[in-house]
Write an enzyme that holds these catalytic residues in place. Structure first.
Site, PDB file in Angstrom:
ATOM      1  N   ASN A   9      24.333  31.164  39.978  1.00  0.00           N
ATOM      2  CA  ASN A   9      24.218  31.233  38.537  1.00  0.00           C
ATOM      3  C   ASN A   9      25.183  29.816  38.083  1.00  0.00           C
ATOM      4  OD1 ASN A   9      24.641  31.301  35.563  1.00  0.00           O
ATOM      5  ND2 ASN A   9      25.812  33.119  36.085  1.00  0.00           N
ATOM      6  N   LYS A  11      25.286  28.684  35.333  1.00  0.00           N
ATOM      7  CA  LYS A  11      25.913  28.498  34.123  1.00  0.00           C
ATOM      8  C   LYS A  11      25.684  27.439  33.031  1.00  0.00           C
ATOM      9  CE  LYS A  11      29.243  31.907  35.599  1.00  0.00           C
ATOM     10  NZ  LYS A  11      30.537  32.435  35.567  1.00  0.00           N
ATOM     11  N   HIS A  96      24.867  39.344  31.226  1.00  0.00           N
ATOM     12  CA  HIS A  96      26.087  38.806  31.804  1.00  0.00           C
ATOM     13  C   HIS A  96      27.192  38.885  30.949  1.00  0.00           C
ATOM     14  CE1 HIS A  96      28.812  35.574  33.611  1.00  0.00           C
ATOM     15  NE2 HIS A  96      27.990  35.760  34.679  1.00  0.00           N
ATOM     16  N   GLU A  98      29.651  36.704  30.289  1.00  0.00           N
ATOM     17  CA  GLU A  98      29.909  35.856  29.291  1.00  0.00           C
ATOM     18  C   GLU A  98      29.118  36.202  28.018  1.00  0.00           C
ATOM     19  OE1 GLU A  98      29.551  32.696  32.034  1.00  0.00           O
ATOM     20  OE2 GLU A  98      31.199  33.345  32.968  1.00  0.00           O
ATOM     21  N   GLU A 168      29.833  42.657  38.310  1.00  0.00           N
ATOM     22  CA  GLU A 168      30.872  41.586  38.112  1.00  0.00           C
ATOM     23  C   GLU A 168      31.794  41.890  37.608  1.00  0.00           C
ATOM     24  OE1 GLU A 168      28.421  37.491  38.829  1.00  0.00           O
ATOM     25  OE2 GLU A 168      28.514  38.261  36.883  1.00  0.00           O
ATOM     26  N   GLY A 174      35.561  33.591  37.601  1.00  0.00           N
ATOM     27  CA  GLY A 174      36.169  32.228  37.389  1.00  0.00           C
ATOM     28  C   GLY A 174      37.476  32.181  37.479  1.00  0.00           C
ATOM     29  N   SER A 214      34.314  35.204  41.635  1.00  0.00           N
ATOM     30  CA  SER A 214      34.951  34.231  42.650  1.00  0.00           C
ATOM     31  C   SER A 214      34.528  34.453  43.905  1.00  0.00           C
ATOM     32  CB  SER A 214      36.546  34.567  42.249  1.00  0.00           C
ATOM     33  OG  SER A 214      36.980  34.273  41.142  1.00  0.00           O
TER      34      SER A 214
HETATM   35  P1  13P Z   1      32.332  32.672  39.610  1.00  0.00           P
HETATM   36  O1  13P Z   1      31.758  32.825  40.943  1.00  0.00           O
HETATM   37  O2  13P Z   1      32.447  31.158  39.153  1.00  0.00           O
HETATM   38  O3  13P Z   1      33.653  33.487  39.540  1.00  0.00           O
HETATM   39  O4  13P Z   1      31.297  33.321  38.595  1.00  0.00           O
HETATM   40  C1  13P Z   1      30.766  34.500  38.813  1.00  0.00           C
HETATM   41  C2  13P Z   1      29.761  34.900  37.818  1.00  0.00           C
HETATM   42  O5  13P Z   1      29.951  34.935  36.816  1.00  0.00           O
HETATM   43  C3  13P Z   1      28.155  34.712  38.406  1.00  0.00           C
HETATM   44  O6  13P Z   1      27.111  35.340  37.578  1.00  0.00           O
END
Ligand code: 13P
Length: 254
Positions: A9, A11, A96, A98, A168, A174, A214
C-alpha cells in the site's frame, strides 16, 4: 491451502513517472513471480494506468486504495470501482484505518464500498484494526470483530478468493511498533472464526487474512510463520524496491 499475499500500500506517495521507474526495477529484480506467493501493488489512483501498463503480463497484481460507495453518478472527486476494474485491477482496499480516522468513514460506509468493489469484479481487501485505547482496555478482539461484522453487513462474496481481510492495529501503523506474532495470530484466528460464523467453515478456511502495521524485513518472517496469517499489507517498506522484494521472498514457500 491459502496462497500468501504480499500487498504494498503506497498510500499518497510517488508520481506516475516515479511509479514507472519502480515497476521496471521491481520486475527486473523479481524476474517471474515465485510460485506459492501472490504479489500486489496498491498505488494511488493516477498511478493505476501506469501499473496496468507496466505490470501487464508480469503476474504482479495491482489495485486501488479505496473506491466509492456509489456505482456511478454526480459524486465529484469520487472514483468508481467499475473504473478501477476496467483498468485490469484485481484489488481494492476498503476501510483502511486512515480513511476511517481522517475521513470519518463508518463501517456502514465501508460495507457499501465492499459491495461496490465486489459488484465491479474486484476483490476487496477489507481493513479492520483497533486503536491503542481498545487494546489497553483488553477490548481489542471485541472492537475488531464488531468492525468486521458491520463492514460485512449485506456483503456476499461469490467465493473465498473474492475477499481478503487485513488486520491492521491502528497503533502499529507507521509507528515502528508491530503486533507480536502471537497477537497477530490470535486476532487472525478470531477473524477467521467470525467469517466461519458468517459464511461457513469451508469459506472461512480459504479466506486470506493479512497482517499490516510496521512490517519490515526484520519482523515479517516470524509473523508469516503463524498459521492463520496469510501475508502482509505493507506500507512504508513497500516504497523501496529492495525491501518490498525481500518481503516477497520471505513469503515464498509458506
Ligand atoms: P506501515 O507498514 O507503514 O506501518 O503501514 C501499514 C499500513 O497501513 C498498510 O496498509
Amino acid at each position: 491451502m491459502r496462497t500468501p499475499l504480499v500487498a504494498g500500500n503506497w498510500k499518497m506517495h510517488k508520481t506516475p513517472s516515479e511509479a514507472r521507474v519502480w515497476f521496471n526495477e521491481f520486475l527486473d529484480e523479481l524476474g517471474a513471480v515465485p510460485p506459492g506467493v501472490e504479489v500486489a501493488v496498491l498505488p494511488s489512483f493516477p498511478l493505476l494506468p501506469v501499473a496496468a501498463e507496466e505490470l501487464a503480463g508480469s503476474g504482479v497484481a495491482f489495485g486501488a486504495q479505496d473506491v466509492s460507495a456509489h456505482t456511478w453518478g454526480a459524486y465529484t472527486g469520487e472514483v468508481a470501482a467499475l473504473q478501477v476494474a476496467d483498468l485490469g485491477a484485481r484489488y481494492a482496499v476498503v476501510g483502511h484505518s486512515e480513511r476511517r480516522r481522517y475521513w470519518q468513514e463508518s463501517s456502514e460506509l465501508v460495507a457499501a464500498k465492499t459491495a461496490r468493489a465486489l459488484e465491479a469484479g474486484l476483490t476487496p481487501i477489507l481493513c479492520v484494526g483497533e486503536p491503542l485505547e481498545a487494546r489497553e482496555r483488553g477490548e481489542a478482539e471485541g472492537f475488531v470483530l464488531d468492525q468486521l461484522r458491520r463492514s460485512l453487513q449485506g456483503v456476499e462474496p461469490a467465493g473465498p478468493d473474492r475477499l481478503v481481510v487485513a488486520y491492521e492495529p491502528v497503533w502499529a501503523i507507521g509507528t515502528g511498533r508491530t503486533a507480536t506474532p502471537n497477537d497477530a495470530e490470535a486476532m487472525a484466528m478470531a477473524i477467521r472464526e467470525e467469517l466461519a460464523a458468517r459464511y461457513g467453515a469451508a469459506f472461512a478456511e480459504r479466506v486470506r487474512v493479512l497482517y499490516g502495521g510496521s512490517i519490515k524485513p526484520e519482523n515479517f518472517a516470524a509473523i508469516l510463520a503463524r498459521p492463520n496469517v496469510d501475508g502482509g499489507l505493507v506500507g512504508g517498506a513497500s516504497l523501496e524496491v529492495a525491501s518490498f522484494l525481500t518481503l516477497v521472498r520471505l513469503a515464498v514457500g509458506l
